[in-house]
Design a protein around this motif. Structure first.
Motif, PDB file in Angstrom:
ATOM      1  N   LYS A   1       1.286   7.759  35.228  1.00  0.00           N
ATOM      2  CA  LYS A   1       0.592   8.980  36.134  1.00  0.00           C
ATOM      3  C   LYS A   1       1.592   9.696  36.532  1.00  0.00           C
ATOM      4  CE  LYS A   1      -3.669   6.568  37.042  1.00  0.00           C
ATOM      5  NZ  LYS A   1      -4.528   5.940  38.142  1.00  0.00           N
ATOM      6  N   LYS A   2       1.388  11.188  36.613  1.00  0.00           N
ATOM      7  CA  LYS A   2       2.483  12.073  37.367  1.00  0.00           C
ATOM      8  C   LYS A   2       2.296  11.802  38.873  1.00  0.00           C
ATOM      9  CE  LYS A   2       2.520  15.646  33.726  1.00  0.00           C
ATOM     10  NZ  LYS A   2       1.965  16.959  33.626  1.00  0.00           N
ATOM     11  N   SER A   3       3.225  12.102  39.589  1.00  0.00           N
ATOM     12  CA  SER A   3       3.092  12.093  41.128  1.00  0.00           C
ATOM     13  C   SER A   3       2.413  13.498  41.455  1.00  0.00           C
ATOM     14  CB  SER A   3       4.406  11.794  41.628  1.00  0.00           C
ATOM     15  OG  SER A   3       5.224  13.097  41.536  1.00  0.00           O
ATOM     16  N   LEU A   4       1.844  13.307  42.737  1.00  0.00           N
ATOM     17  CA  LEU A   4       1.401  14.573  43.285  1.00  0.00           C
ATOM     18  C   LEU A   4       2.369  15.554  43.404  1.00  0.00           C
ATOM     19  CD1 LEU A   4      -1.055  15.939  44.537  1.00  0.00           C
ATOM     20  CD2 LEU A   4      -0.142  15.038  47.047  1.00  0.00           C
ATOM     21  N   THR A   5       3.531  15.335  43.595  1.00  0.00           N
ATOM     22  CA  THR A   5       4.543  16.444  43.742  1.00  0.00           C
ATOM     23  C   THR A   5       4.992  16.958  42.478  1.00  0.00           C
ATOM     24  OG1 THR A   5       5.846  15.320  45.517  1.00  0.00           O
ATOM     25  CG2 THR A   5       6.995  16.876  44.372  1.00  0.00           C
ATOM     26  N   GLU A   6       4.877  16.193  41.276  1.00  0.00           N
ATOM     27  CA  GLU A   6       4.924  16.708  39.999  1.00  0.00           C
ATOM     28  C   GLU A   6       3.829  17.573  39.458  1.00  0.00           C
ATOM     29  OE1 GLU A   6       7.585  13.063  37.695  1.00  0.00           O
ATOM     30  OE2 GLU A   6       5.385  12.767  38.068  1.00  0.00           O
ATOM     31  N   ILE A   7       2.698  17.417  39.966  1.00  0.00           N
ATOM     32  CA  ILE A   7       1.421  18.002  39.408  1.00  0.00           C
ATOM     33  C   ILE A   7       1.687  19.409  40.350  1.00  0.00           C
ATOM     34  CG2 ILE A   7      -1.012  18.193  39.545  1.00  0.00           C
ATOM     35  CD1 ILE A   7      -0.865  15.118  39.470  1.00  0.00           C
ATOM     36  N   ALA A   8       1.857  19.417  41.623  1.00  0.00           N
ATOM     37  CA  ALA A   8       2.306  20.445  42.225  1.00  0.00           C
ATOM     38  C   ALA A   8       3.308  21.443  41.910  1.00  0.00           C
ATOM     39  CB  ALA A   8       2.581  20.079  43.911  1.00  0.00           C
TER      40      ALA A   8
ATOM     41  N   PRO B   1       9.264  26.354  49.162  1.00  0.00           N
ATOM     42  CA  PRO B   1       8.435  25.460  49.145  1.00  0.00           C
ATOM     43  C   PRO B   1       8.404  24.624  50.597  1.00  0.00           C
ATOM     44  CG  PRO B   1      10.362  24.573  47.931  1.00  0.00           C
ATOM     45  CD  PRO B   1      10.610  26.033  48.335  1.00  0.00           C
ATOM     46  N   HIS B   2       7.050  24.033  50.714  1.00  0.00           N
ATOM     47  CA  HIS B   2       6.737  23.271  51.941  1.00  0.00           C
ATOM     48  C   HIS B   2       7.036  21.900  51.668  1.00  0.00           C
ATOM     49  CE1 HIS B   2       5.635  26.764  53.667  1.00  0.00           C
ATOM     50  NE2 HIS B   2       4.303  26.836  53.226  1.00  0.00           N
ATOM     51  N   ASN B   3       7.018  21.251  50.527  1.00  0.00           N
ATOM     52  CA  ASN B   3       7.288  19.822  50.581  1.00  0.00           C
ATOM     53  C   ASN B   3       6.182  18.822  51.207  1.00  0.00           C
ATOM     54  OD1 ASN B   3       8.436  17.315  49.235  1.00  0.00           O
ATOM     55  ND2 ASN B   3       9.907  17.300  50.873  1.00  0.00           N
ATOM     56  N   TYR B   4       4.942  19.440  51.151  1.00  0.00           N
ATOM     57  CA  TYR B   4       3.961  18.432  51.735  1.00  0.00           C
ATOM     58  C   TYR B   4       3.369  17.263  51.047  1.00  0.00           C
ATOM     59  CZ  TYR B   4       3.356  22.555  55.086  1.00  0.00           C
ATOM     60  OH  TYR B   4       3.421  23.660  56.005  1.00  0.00           O
ATOM     61  N   THR B   5       3.612  17.507  49.601  1.00  0.00           N
ATOM     62  CA  THR B   5       3.007  16.453  48.607  1.00  0.00           C
ATOM     63  C   THR B   5       3.606  15.153  49.010  1.00  0.00           C
ATOM     64  OG1 THR B   5       4.279  17.350  46.855  1.00  0.00           O
ATOM     65  CG2 THR B   5       2.005  18.124  46.943  1.00  0.00           C
TER      66      THR B   5
ATOM     67  N   GLY C   1       4.480  21.587  46.863  1.00  0.00           N
ATOM     68  CA  GLY C   1       5.315  20.759  46.404  1.00  0.00           C
ATOM     69  C   GLY C   1       6.743  21.174  46.484  1.00  0.00           C
ATOM     70  N   THR C   2       7.739  20.625  45.823  1.00  0.00           N
ATOM     71  CA  THR C   2       9.219  21.063  45.949  1.00  0.00           C
ATOM     72  C   THR C   2       9.767  22.086  45.559  1.00  0.00           C
ATOM     73  OG1 THR C   2       9.832  19.382  44.296  1.00  0.00           O
ATOM     74  CG2 THR C   2       9.339  18.464  46.575  1.00  0.00           C
ATOM     75  N   GLU C   3       8.862  23.058  44.680  1.00  0.00           N
ATOM     76  CA  GLU C   3       9.579  24.059  43.861  1.00  0.00           C
ATOM     77  C   GLU C   3       9.028  25.408  44.318  1.00  0.00           C
ATOM     78  OE1 GLU C   3       9.505  23.162  39.921  1.00  0.00           O
ATOM     79  OE2 GLU C   3      10.816  21.453  39.976  1.00  0.00           O
ATOM     80  N   GLY C   4       7.441  25.201  44.461  1.00  0.00           N
ATOM     81  CA  GLY C   4       6.911  26.488  44.683  1.00  0.00           C
ATOM     82  C   GLY C   4       6.922  27.429  43.704  1.00  0.00           C
ATOM     83  N   PRO C   5       5.990  28.614  43.591  1.00  0.00           N
ATOM     84  CA  PRO C   5       5.773  29.582  42.487  1.00  0.00           C
ATOM     85  C   PRO C   5       6.990  29.965  41.879  1.00  0.00           C
ATOM     86  CG  PRO C   5       5.330  30.717  44.481  1.00  0.00           C
ATOM     87  CD  PRO C   5       5.662  29.323  44.974  1.00  0.00           C
ATOM     88  N   SER C   6       8.060  30.167  42.706  1.00  0.00           N
ATOM     89  CA  SER C   6       9.327  30.684  42.067  1.00  0.00           C
ATOM     90  C   SER C   6      10.432  30.621  43.073  1.00  0.00           C
ATOM     91  CB  SER C   6       9.077  32.456  42.231  1.00  0.00           C
ATOM     92  OG  SER C   6       9.137  33.102  43.366  1.00  0.00           O
ATOM     93  N   GLN C   7      11.679  31.044  42.777  1.00  0.00           N
ATOM     94  CA  GLN C   7      12.819  30.894  43.672  1.00  0.00           C
ATOM     95  C   GLN C   7      12.785  31.841  44.761  1.00  0.00           C
ATOM     96  OE1 GLN C   7      16.174  31.327  41.300  1.00  0.00           O
ATOM     97  NE2 GLN C   7      16.070  29.220  40.448  1.00  0.00           N
ATOM     98  N   LYS C   8      11.828  32.787  44.934  1.00  0.00           N
ATOM     99  CA  LYS C   8      11.729  33.744  45.982  1.00  0.00           C
ATOM    100  C   LYS C   8      10.889  33.283  47.109  1.00  0.00           C
ATOM    101  CE  LYS C   8      11.998  37.787  42.953  1.00  0.00           C
ATOM    102  NZ  LYS C   8      11.224  38.891  42.395  1.00  0.00           N
TER     103      LYS C   8
END
Length: 257
Positions: A2-9, A27-31, A17-24
Motif C-alpha cells: 500500500k502507498k503511504s498517505l504522503t505518496e498519495i498526496a 508543501p505543508h507536510n501534514y500527511t 504532502g511533501t511536494e505540493g502542486p508545483s515548485q512554486k
C-alpha cells in the motif's frame, strides 16, 4: 504494498504532502503527521468530511489549482486512502465533478449555520468519524464549524483543523483570511489546552459542550527558523541552529470523548 498517505498526496498534488502542486508552492507536510492518527481507520467503513476542497470557482480564488493539482486534490487523496469510506466534501465553489461512487460534494458556506443545517439534512449522515477543516482559514469560520460539527462527531472521532494562522484580533494581519472579530483559532484552543478555558472573543457557540467532550488536543507543525552564527560577513553564516517559533503551530488534532 500500500502507498503511504504522503505518496498519495504527492501524486495528486495536494499541499498536504511533501511536494505540493508545483515548485512554486510550498508543501505543508501534514500527511506525515496525519497517518499515525488515521491508519487504524484506513480499511474501515467510516463517514469522512472535508471542509474546503481547493477548487476553482466564482466564490473563492483557489490559487492551489495548478501544476499537478487539477482541483480537489485532497479529496481524491482521501478517496484512495480510505478504501471503504463514505466521503463528503463541502466548498463554497461548485465541484460536483468530483462526485463518484463514494464521494459526494455540496456547495456550502462553512460560516453559515443555516447552510450547515442544509448540508446535514441532505447528506443523510448523523455522525462523522473524521472531520478535517481546510476551508477558508478565517478564524470566525473555523470556530463556527468546530462548534457545529463537533456535535456531529462520533465518540472517539477526530476533528482536525489545518492552517492555524496569526489572523485574528491583535495579529495585525489583513486580507481575505483575517478577522477583526475574534481571536485566532490557535490561540483560542491553546488557551483551553493550557487553562481549560477558551480565549475570547470567539465564535464558539457552546463552549460548555466542547469543554466537556474534548478528550485531548494536540498541536503540530510549528514553524522552523534558523539562527545564524555570523562570521566575517553577514551573508555567509559559518553555522546555523534550527529552532521552533513559539505559537506557530499550523495544525491541531482534537479527539472526542
Amino acid at each position: 504494498m500500500k502507498k503511504s498517505l504522503t505518496e498519495i498526496a504527492n501524486h495528486f498534488g495536494t499541499d498536504k504532502g511533501t511536494e505540493g502542486p508545483s515548485q512554486k508552492w510550498n508543501p505543508h507536510n501534514y500527511t506525515d503527521i496525519y497517518e499515525p492518527y488515521l491508519d487504524n481507520f484506513r480499511e474501515s467503513h467510516i463517514n469522512f468530511l472535508e471542509i474546503g476542497l481547493g477548487v476553482t470557482g466564482k466564490n473563492w480564488r483557489a490559487d492551489i489549482v495548478h501544476g499537478k493539482n487539477s482541483g480537489g486534490a485532497s479529496i481524491k487523496m482521501w478517496y484512495e486512502y480510505f478504501s471503504n469510506a463514505k466521503i463528503f466534501g463541502i466548498d463554497i465553489n461548485e465541484c460536483s465533478y468530483l462526485d463518484n461512487d463514494r464521494i459526494k460534494t455540496f456547495v456550502i458556506d462553512q460560516g453559515t449555520i443555516k447552510q450547515l443545517d442544509y448540508f446535514m439534512e441532505k447528506s443523510g449522515i448523523d455522525e462523522f468519524d473524521i472531520i478535517i477543516d481546510d476551508g477558508s482559514h478565517i478564524p470566525d469560520h473555523q470556530q463556527t464549524s468546530l462548534s457545529y460539527f463537533f456535535k456531529k462527531l462520533k465518540k472517539g472521532g477526530l476533528y482536525i483543523i489545518e492552517d492555524l494562522l496569526d489572523n485574528g484580533i491583535g495579529d495585525n494581519k489583513s486580507g481575505r483570511m483575517s478577522s477583526n472579530k475574534v481571536v485566532n483559532t490557535r490561540n483560542v484552543l491553546k488557551q483551553f489546552y493550557l487553562t481549560g478555558k477558551f480565549s475570547t472573543p470567539n465564535m464558539l457557540s457552546d463552549e460548555a459542550y466542547l469543554a466537556s467532550n474534548i478528550e485531548w488536543i494536540r498541536f503540530h507543525a510549528p514553524e522552523k527558523s534558523i539562527k545564524y552564527k555570523l562570521g566575517k560577513s553577514i551573508f555567509h553564516p559559518i553555522g546555523k541552529k534550527y529552532y521552533y517559533k513559539k505559537d506557530s503551530e499550523k495544525v491541531c488534532v482534537i479527539k472526542k470523548k
